[in-house]
Design a protein around this motif. Structure first.
Motif, PDB file in Angstrom:
ATOM      1  N   GLY A 146       0.786  -1.226   0.000  1.00  0.00           N
ATOM      2  CA  GLY A 146       0.000   0.000   0.000  1.00  0.00           C
ATOM      3  C   GLY A 146       0.812   1.267   0.000  1.00  0.00           C
ATOM      4  N   SER A 147       2.094   1.181  -0.371  1.00  0.00           N
ATOM      5  CA  SER A 147       2.944   2.376  -0.376  1.00  0.00           C
ATOM      6  C   SER A 147       3.063   3.006  -1.758  1.00  0.00           C
ATOM      7  CB  SER A 147       4.344   2.035   0.154  1.00  0.00           C
ATOM      8  OG  SER A 147       4.959   1.040  -0.642  1.00  0.00           O
ATOM      9  N   LEU A 148       2.357   2.436  -2.751  1.00  0.00           N
ATOM     10  CA  LEU A 148       2.370   2.961  -4.117  1.00  0.00           C
ATOM     11  C   LEU A 148       0.954   3.030  -4.662  1.00  0.00           C
ATOM     12  CD1 LEU A 148       5.261   1.167  -6.069  1.00  0.00           C
ATOM     13  CD2 LEU A 148       5.055   3.615  -5.620  1.00  0.00           C
ATOM     14  N   ASP A 149       0.663   4.074  -5.441  1.00  0.00           N
ATOM     15  CA  ASP A 149      -0.616   4.177  -6.135  1.00  0.00           C
ATOM     16  C   ASP A 149      -0.494   3.719  -7.583  1.00  0.00           C
ATOM     17  OD1 ASP A 149      -1.904   5.366  -3.893  1.00  0.00           O
ATOM     18  OD2 ASP A 149      -0.997   7.292  -4.437  1.00  0.00           O
ATOM     19  N   ILE A 150       0.595   4.103  -8.239  1.00  0.00           N
ATOM     20  CA  ILE A 150       0.815   3.795  -9.655  1.00  0.00           C
ATOM     21  C   ILE A 150       2.285   3.431  -9.829  1.00  0.00           C
ATOM     22  CG2 ILE A 150       0.778   4.709 -12.014  1.00  0.00           C
ATOM     23  CD1 ILE A 150      -1.403   6.662 -11.131  1.00  0.00           C
ATOM     24  N   ALA A 151       2.563   2.429 -10.662  1.00  0.00           N
ATOM     25  CA  ALA A 151       3.953   2.020 -10.846  1.00  0.00           C
ATOM     26  C   ALA A 151       4.230   1.635 -12.282  1.00  0.00           C
ATOM     27  CB  ALA A 151       4.289   0.841  -9.932  1.00  0.00           C
ATOM     28  N   GLY A 152       5.424   1.980 -12.730  1.00  0.00           N
ATOM     29  CA  GLY A 152       5.925   1.471 -13.993  1.00  0.00           C
ATOM     30  C   GLY A 152       6.717   0.211 -13.706  1.00  0.00           C
ATOM     31  N   ASP A 192       7.595  -2.606 -20.981  1.00  0.00           N
ATOM     32  CA  ASP A 192       7.217  -2.015 -19.698  1.00  0.00           C
ATOM     33  C   ASP A 192       5.824  -1.406 -19.780  1.00  0.00           C
ATOM     34  OD1 ASP A 192       9.657  -2.692 -18.583  1.00  0.00           O
ATOM     35  OD2 ASP A 192       9.930  -0.736 -17.637  1.00  0.00           O
ATOM     36  N   VAL A 193       5.057  -1.579 -18.716  1.00  0.00           N
ATOM     37  CA  VAL A 193       3.703  -1.043 -18.626  1.00  0.00           C
ATOM     38  C   VAL A 193       3.567  -0.233 -17.344  1.00  0.00           C
ATOM     39  CG1 VAL A 193       2.751  -3.005 -19.894  1.00  0.00           C
ATOM     40  CG2 VAL A 193       2.803  -3.073 -17.394  1.00  0.00           C
ATOM     41  N   ILE A 194       2.412   0.389 -17.172  1.00  0.00           N
ATOM     42  CA  ILE A 194       2.076   1.121 -15.958  1.00  0.00           C
ATOM     43  C   ILE A 194       0.820   0.479 -15.375  1.00  0.00           C
ATOM     44  CG2 ILE A 194       1.397   3.362 -15.006  1.00  0.00           C
ATOM     45  CD1 ILE A 194       2.936   4.626 -17.389  1.00  0.00           C
ATOM     46  N   PHE A 195       0.810   0.244 -14.050  1.00  0.00           N
ATOM     47  CA  PHE A 195      -0.347  -0.403 -13.435  1.00  0.00           C
ATOM     48  C   PHE A 195      -0.649   0.212 -12.077  1.00  0.00           C
ATOM     49  CE2 PHE A 195       3.038  -2.507 -11.264  1.00  0.00           C
ATOM     50  CZ  PHE A 195       2.521  -3.100 -10.108  1.00  0.00           C
ATOM     51  N   ALA A 196      -1.796  -0.191 -11.521  1.00  0.00           N
ATOM     52  CA  ALA A 196      -2.249   0.357 -10.244  1.00  0.00           C
ATOM     53  C   ALA A 196      -3.217  -0.622  -9.597  1.00  0.00           C
ATOM     54  CB  ALA A 196      -2.938   1.705 -10.464  1.00  0.00           C
TER      55      ALA A 196
END
Length: 341
Positions: free
Chosen positions: A88-94, A235-239
């Motif tokens: 829970g320390s990230l909202d969005i990540a590559g 590479d993608v971006i997810f949440a």
């Protein structure tokens, strides 16, 4: 008429909801702070440009969302990123496509753990470089020839290596080189390979590290990811899915900022290169980074391509239990009108 009894009842209900762990906030309110991570290499350039040029903040203001506070982190390796997301320390990540698929498959059907793809991001010349002359093909590796990867088993480089091995030695032998792999962030892996004084004999690297390594006459290329995967999205971006569902306007603004970053890279590669070096502080020159951006194997796009193939491969070898039937299963609905795969 609202009486004192009504107010006491409402207050008690709010207290009960809070005690159960529900997040109490006004209906339709969206976040005013985003915690986003990216890695070190050129694959993360769109996020790095967004960070350097404050594009998310500007797009949020333009869309009427008000001030958007951005908290940026630099994380490398699918395992590390997945752990941060689950904590829970990230909202969005590559992250690498395989790392995302691992978490997507593991959490599918678990409401508070599910993740969803926000967008595609990039592809580039992911190259397996070596510092030992006898390592000319994958067949030449021995237990003494260690291969550095950002993360074993599920990182982008780890899964791509398995796909390359499966093509050369047969699907049943996809894990043939896994015992030789060592988890190291790209900067440390590059230093180890260039020194020639450690157990690291090879590094599956993305630019700028792959370029820096190949500038050394003692380093040579063994194989490239594009030899098997073409220009598929690496590479993608997810949440977290619940985050995306709760913040639809924010996610639309994020996509707008990402598209703006990609346009910025296309129109002014030098400015993008300078942004990259300001944020990452690599030893590459601005001119070196421009060459990486203009490399034929490099592409930046929010539209994902070939990501479904990772899901199919990882399911076929038993790395993940759940397989996507369509690329749209993997990504949020705001992306479904694009020509992805």
């Amino acid at each position: 008429m609202i009486t004192k009894r009504h107010l006491l009842t409402a207050t008690a209900a709010l207290g009960t909801a809070g005690a159960l762990g529900f997040n109490i906030r006004p209906a339709h309110a969206e976040v005013n702070r985003l915690r986003v991570s990216h890695g070190y290499g050129i694959l993360y350039l769109p996020l790095i440009v967004m960070r350097d040029q404050k594009m998310m903040e500007k797009q949020a203001e333009k869309a009427g969302l008000g001030g958007m506070a951005m908290e940026w982190q630099t994380l490398d390796g699918g395992n590390v990123i997945n752990d941060a997301m689950l904590a829970g320390s990230l909202d969005i990540a590559g992250t690498g496509s395989p790392g995302f698929i691992t978490l997507w498959a593991k959490a599918r059907g678990i409401p508070r753990a599910e993740v969803i793809g926000v967008s595609g991001m990039s592809t580039c010349a992911l190259v397996l470089n070596a510092n030992r002359p006898h390592l000319k093909t994958l067949a030449d590796f021995t237990p003494n020839d260690k291969i550095a990867l950002p993360g074993i088993k599920t990182s982008l480089a780890a899964v791509v290596l398995q796909m390359l091995v499966a093509k050369q030695f047969g699907a049943e032998n996809y894990a043939k080189l896994d015992p030789m792999t060592v988890g190291l962030p790209h900067p440390e892996a590059a230093q180890a390979l260039l020194s020639g004084k450690t157990e690291i004999a090879a590094h599956f690297a993305s630019p700028p590290f792959s370029i820096i390594e190949l500038n050394n006459p003692s380093i040579h290329k063994v194989i490239a990811a594009s030899d098997v995967l073409g220009d598929s999205t690496l590479d993608v971006i997810f949440a977290p899915k619940r985050f995306v569902d709760a913040n639809p306007r924010t996610m639309q603004v994020f996509l707008a900022a990402l598209d703006e970053a990609n346009e910025f890279i296309s129109k002014d590669p030098m400015a993008a290169a300078q942004a990259f070096n300001r944020v990452t502080r690599t030893t590459a020159t601005d001119e070196d980074v421009v060459k990486m951006i203009k490399d034929p194997d490099t592409r930046f796009s929010a539209t994902p391509h070939g990501v479904l193939e990772y899901s199919r491969f990882m399911h076929s070898v038993g790395t993940v239990r759940n397989r996507a039937d369509s690329w749209k299963d993997l990504f949020m609905p705001a992306l479904h009108d694009r020509q992805g795969s």
